[in-house]
Design a protein around this motif. Structure first.
Motif, mmCIF file in Angstrom:
data_model
loop_
_atom_site.group_PDB
_atom_site.id
_atom_site.type_symbol
_atom_site.label_atom_id
_atom_site.label_comp_id
_atom_site.label_asym_id
_atom_site.label_seq_id
_atom_site.Cartn_x
_atom_site.Cartn_y
_atom_site.Cartn_z
ATOM 1 N N MET A 185 -44.339 44.596 22.373
ATOM 2 C CA MET A 185 -45.560 44.351 21.611
ATOM 3 C C MET A 185 -46.650 43.857 22.559
ATOM 4 S SD MET A 185 -46.192 41.762 18.405
ATOM 5 C CE MET A 185 -45.031 42.681 17.390
ATOM 6 N N THR A 186 -47.852 44.413 22.458
ATOM 7 C CA THR A 186 -48.962 44.004 23.290
ATOM 8 C C THR A 186 -49.586 42.734 22.729
ATOM 9 O OG1 THR A 186 -49.431 46.301 23.848
ATOM 10 C CG2 THR A 186 -51.184 44.695 24.232
ATOM 11 N N THR A 187 -49.755 41.735 23.587
ATOM 12 C CA THR A 187 -50.357 40.485 23.156
ATOM 13 C C THR A 187 -51.835 40.694 22.886
ATOM 14 O OG1 THR A 187 -48.773 39.273 24.528
ATOM 15 C CG2 THR A 187 -50.720 38.075 23.785
ATOM 16 N N ALA A 188 -52.313 40.180 21.777
ATOM 17 C CA ALA A 188 -53.721 40.329 21.421
ATOM 18 C C ALA A 188 -54.603 39.623 22.438
ATOM 19 C CB ALA A 188 -53.961 39.766 20.027
ATOM 20 N N HIS A 189 -55.747 40.195 22.690
ATOM 21 C CA HIS A 189 -56.679 39.585 23.626
ATOM 22 C C HIS A 189 -57.697 38.732 22.896
ATOM 23 C CE1 HIS A 189 -58.897 43.205 22.332
ATOM 24 N NE2 HIS A 189 -60.004 42.552 22.646
ATOM 25 N N ALA A 190 -58.187 37.732 23.602
ATOM 26 C CA ALA A 190 -59.343 36.954 23.154
ATOM 27 C C ALA A 190 -60.550 37.445 23.945
ATOM 28 C CB ALA A 190 -59.101 35.469 23.379
ATOM 29 N N ALA A 191 -61.717 36.981 23.566
ATOM 30 C CA ALA A 191 -62.933 37.413 24.255
ATOM 31 C C ALA A 191 -63.918 36.268 24.370
ATOM 32 C CB ALA A 191 -63.572 38.588 23.530
ATOM 33 N N ILE A 192 -64.613 36.241 25.497
ATOM 34 C CA ILE A 192 -65.641 35.238 25.766
ATOM 35 C C ILE A 192 -66.939 35.959 26.088
ATOM 36 C CG2 ILE A 192 -66.396 33.389 27.318
ATOM 37 C CD1 ILE A 192 -63.371 32.964 27.918
ATOM 38 N N VAL A 193 -68.012 35.566 25.425
ATOM 39 C CA VAL A 193 -69.349 36.051 25.761
ATOM 40 C C VAL A 193 -70.126 34.878 26.349
ATOM 41 C CG1 VAL A 193 -71.519 36.996 24.878
ATOM 42 C CG2 VAL A 193 -69.326 37.812 23.968
ATOM 43 N N GLU A 202 -65.948 45.027 18.565
ATOM 44 C CA GLU A 202 -65.353 46.336 18.317
ATOM 45 C C GLU A 202 -64.040 46.547 19.061
ATOM 46 O OE1 GLU A 202 -68.462 49.117 19.240
ATOM 47 O OE2 GLU A 202 -69.663 48.549 17.489
ATOM 48 N N THR A 203 -63.709 45.653 20.016
ATOM 49 C CA THR A 203 -62.408 45.726 20.685
ATOM 50 C C THR A 203 -61.342 44.966 19.891
ATOM 51 O OG1 THR A 203 -62.645 43.726 22.076
ATOM 52 C CG2 THR A 203 -63.601 45.800 22.913
ATOM 53 N N HIS A 204 -61.734 44.333 18.790
ATOM 54 C CA HIS A 204 -60.824 43.617 17.881
ATOM 55 C C HIS A 204 -60.078 42.471 18.567
ATOM 56 C CE1 HIS A 204 -61.735 46.757 15.034
ATOM 57 N NE2 HIS A 204 -61.318 47.673 15.879
ATOM 58 N N PRO A 205 -60.809 41.533 19.168
ATOM 59 C CA PRO A 205 -60.133 40.371 19.754
ATOM 60 C C PRO A 205 -59.589 39.457 18.662
ATOM 61 C CG PRO A 205 -62.503 40.036 19.779
ATOM 62 C CD PRO A 205 -62.272 41.447 19.285
ATOM 63 N N CYS A 206 -58.562 38.704 19.000
ATOM 64 C CA CYS A 206 -58.026 37.735 18.039
ATOM 65 C C CYS A 206 -58.949 36.537 17.903
ATOM 66 C CB CYS A 206 -56.624 37.301 18.441
ATOM 67 S SG CYS A 206 -56.508 36.471 20.038
ATOM 68 N N ARG A 207 -59.730 36.247 18.950
ATOM 69 C CA ARG A 207 -60.772 35.229 18.893
ATOM 70 C C ARG A 207 -61.957 35.716 19.713
ATOM 71 N NH1 ARG A 207 -58.579 29.389 20.364
ATOM 72 N NH2 ARG A 207 -60.743 28.868 19.823
ATOM 73 N N LEU A 208 -63.151 35.425 19.230
ATOM 74 C CA LEU A 208 -64.366 35.816 19.941
ATOM 75 C C LEU A 208 -65.229 34.567 20.075
ATOM 76 C CD1 LEU A 208 -66.619 38.920 19.077
ATOM 77 C CD2 LEU A 208 -67.244 37.012 20.557
ATOM 78 N N VAL A 209 -65.325 34.088 21.305
ATOM 79 C CA VAL A 209 -65.972 32.813 21.594
ATOM 80 C C VAL A 209 -67.273 33.070 22.342
ATOM 81 C CG1 VAL A 209 -65.739 30.635 22.845
ATOM 82 C CG2 VAL A 209 -63.755 31.615 21.677
ATOM 83 N N LEU A 262 -65.706 48.474 27.947
ATOM 84 C CA LEU A 262 -64.762 47.424 27.538
ATOM 85 C C LEU A 262 -63.383 48.002 27.243
ATOM 86 C CD1 LEU A 262 -67.139 45.371 25.220
ATOM 87 C CD2 LEU A 262 -66.493 44.852 27.587
ATOM 88 N N ARG A 263 -63.350 49.169 26.598
ATOM 89 C CA ARG A 263 -62.064 49.790 26.296
ATOM 90 C C ARG A 263 -61.350 50.210 27.576
ATOM 91 N NH1 ARG A 263 -58.571 48.637 23.398
ATOM 92 N NH2 ARG A 263 -60.129 48.440 21.721
ATOM 93 N N ALA A 264 -62.095 50.739 28.537
ATOM 94 C CA ALA A 264 -61.489 51.143 29.807
ATOM 95 C C ALA A 264 -60.892 49.945 30.535
ATOM 96 C CB ALA A 264 -62.529 51.834 30.686
#
Length: 205
Positions: free
Chosen positions: A1-9, A42-49, A116-118
């Motif tokens: 199972m791939t671990t979900a990613h988080a994202a930081i802006v 749109e990359t569906h992060p588990c958290r977007l900070v 981002l997808r790449a």
């Protein structure tokens, strides 16, 4: 199972060389900060900070209410200390997260969802779990940092980012995305003029 990613802006900067908040420059009617948040969402992060500092209220107003799901706004009290302050604050905000982290700024108007997808796909293809856009021979943002590497940003100081951490990886362990259009960022009025000429920013705002 791939671990979900988080994202930081990273959106806390004072735009000192530009003299006005680059977060609020617009492309296709959308502020740069809102545009990047949308692309990251749109990359569906588990958290977007989203890290805020200078122009806090004006930037936050661009993101509330967010149509992209739950976006976390975090204050960086010492944002004047440079990029490392935002990364350290983001690391603390995500201290319970154990997966990869997408990190991006807001000042690359050519950024799109394909970049981002790449990066996310590429990070899964290398042993380190890390991927970065190459700026010449230097890895930089946007990037995907593994949990192990992201934990190291706590040691950064001043206006230093994570590029040196990525550069220390063996070359074969870092997915390198060549995206020349992302070399164009917004720091000065000349950068704005070039982006306008290239159709990457709206005029009159």
């Amino acid at each position: 199972m791939t671990t979900a990613h988080a994202a930081i802006v990273l959106a806390a900067g004072g735009s000192t060389r530009l003299g006005r908040p680059k977060q609020l420059l617009r492309r296709d009617g959308e502020s740069l900060v809102a545009r990047v948040v949308r692309l990251v969402a749109e990359t569906h992060p588990c958290r977007l900070v989203v890290m805020l500092g200078a122009y806090h209220d004006a930037v936050a107003a661009e993101l509330a209410p967010s149509p992209h799901g739950f976006v976390e706004l975090h204050e960086v009290p010492d944002w004047r200390d440079g990029l490392s302050a935002s990364l350290v604050a983001a690391s603390r905000a995500l201290q319970a997260h154990r997966g990869p982290v997408v990190v991006t700024g807001i000042d690359q108007p050519a950024l799109n969802a394909l970049h981002l997808r790449a990066l996310l796909d590429g990070s899964r293809s290398v042993r380190s779990g890390c991927a970065a856009v190459m700026h010449g021979e230097r890895p930089g943002a946007p990037a995907v940092l593994s949990h192990t590497l992201f934990a190291q940003v706590d040691a950064l100081e001043g206006d230093r980012g994570f590029g040196s951490l990525l550069a220390a990886l063996p070359e074969e362990d870092l997915f390198q995305l060549q995206a020349p259009s992302l070399a164009q960022d917004i720091d000065t009025s000349d950068d704005v003029a070039q982006a306008l000429a290239d159709g990457l920013l709206d005029r009159g705002v």
